[in-house]
Write an enzyme that holds these catalytic residues in place. Structure first.
Site, short mmCIF file in Angstrom:
data_model
loop_
_atom_site.label_atom_id
_atom_site.label_comp_id
_atom_site.label_asym_id
_atom_site.label_seq_id
_atom_site.Cartn_x
_atom_site.Cartn_y
_atom_site.Cartn_z
CG ASP B 13 -1.86 1.15 1.26
OD1 ASP B 13 -2.27 1.61 0.18
OD2 ASP B 13 -2.21 1.61 2.37
CD GLU B 74 -4.66 1.49 -2.63
OE1 GLU B 74 -4.82 0.70 -1.69
OE2 GLU B 74 -4.93 2.69 -2.57
CG ASP B 147 -1.18 3.10 6.18
OD1 ASP B 147 -1.25 3.92 5.26
OD2 ASP B 147 -1.43 3.38 7.36
#
Lengths: 194, 194
Positions: B13, B74, B147
């Site tokens: 992430d 991501e 996260d």
């Protein structure tokens, strides 16, 4: 490494398909000379991770051969909502990473800062930038393609504006190389004399 | 390296201040287990080039220790016009670069793809994602911070969706590891049986 009293700047015009790279030596009197110019190209049909690795390999080769004192990268804006903007941002991150891994200071400059520094006019077109870069570096031909000219213009802009300015957080004088400290001192002296 | 028949996925992430990393092993029957979870943090007062170098060092340590088969990152959108989006894009570029340099396939997934894969609902909130990640991985506590949970969710999403999908250009079956080819074959067989 540049000779004493000159600042060697690697300028990077980031891009996935064409990443412009230009290295210039800039003396304290602001005269500049060409050290290297080129473009790292990657095939759009390749997976993104392999394209970024190819860009890193190309930039590392330039860093190893020409050993700049500082790396200047064009600043990418999210507002610039083209489909390529994320790839451009990723390529700029690679250039900044490689500077950081070598302990080199890095800076980002906006396209209008670069145009203003090189042509005196923040909305200059590509031909005006290429023409001024060729004149300043005493080149017989206009640097091609535009990405290569932009990388040289970035490097000139950085040297002429003096000192690194980090794009996030403050890069204090502690991050300056000896050549850059000398340059910053000269810049301050010049301003004081005015 | 994951044991035979399981796919080991590193989910990232991306972020400059907090970069979530999660490694999971996913078996052919879709059951999953936690291998590693953490967050690489960098100090916002550091120059950008040093922050990116610190993120690369943190990700390299995870890659070296856990040797994933594939890296899932991501996907960052320019439309997401927060001030942090360029730093996020740069961090995602670092994660993809490190995959490419190791010859690992990489893939990007959107936040809604990740939420849908993990919770069945593309607009799930952070608590729903954390809760499902904890349930799937049989964790006693919710993964913290968000996260870290997002990185684990990304890794699960990638394994469950099957096969790498490059964010630019086509990553064909030539880029699959043996484990991934086995997985892709199993996925195809499963779909055919329906």
């Amino acid at each position: 490494m540049a000779s004493t009293g000159t600042l060697r700047v690697l300028g990077v015009d980031p891009g996935l398909t064409r990443c412009g790279v230009g290295v210039v030596d800039v003396a304290r009197n602001r005269s500049a000379s060409l050290v290297h110019v080129g473009v790292v190209r990657t095939d759009p049909s390749m997976p993104i991770e392999q394209r970024l690795a190819a860009i890193a390999a190309g930039l590392r080769a330039v860093l190893d051969e020409h050993r700049p004192d500082v790396v200047a990268v064009e600043r990418v804006f999210a507002q610039n909502n083209r489909s390529t903007v994320m790839g451009t941002a990723q390529a700029s991150g690679i250039a900044l990473l490689l500077a950081g891994e070598r302990g080199l200071p890095a800076a980002t400059h906006t396209p209008s800062e670069v145009k203003a520094a090189v042509t005196g006019y923040g909305s200059a077109d590509k031909l005006q930038v290429q023409t001024m870069v060729a004149r300043v570096l005493r080149l017989d031909e206009l640097p091609q393609p535009a990405d290569a000219a932009d990388a040289l213009a970035l490097a000139l802009c950085h040297a002429w504006r003096g000192g690194p300015t980090a794009s996030a957080g403050g890069a204090g004088s502690a991050t300056l190389t000896p050549a850059q400290r000398a340059w910053a001192d000269a810049e301050r002296a010049r301003v004081t004399r005015r």
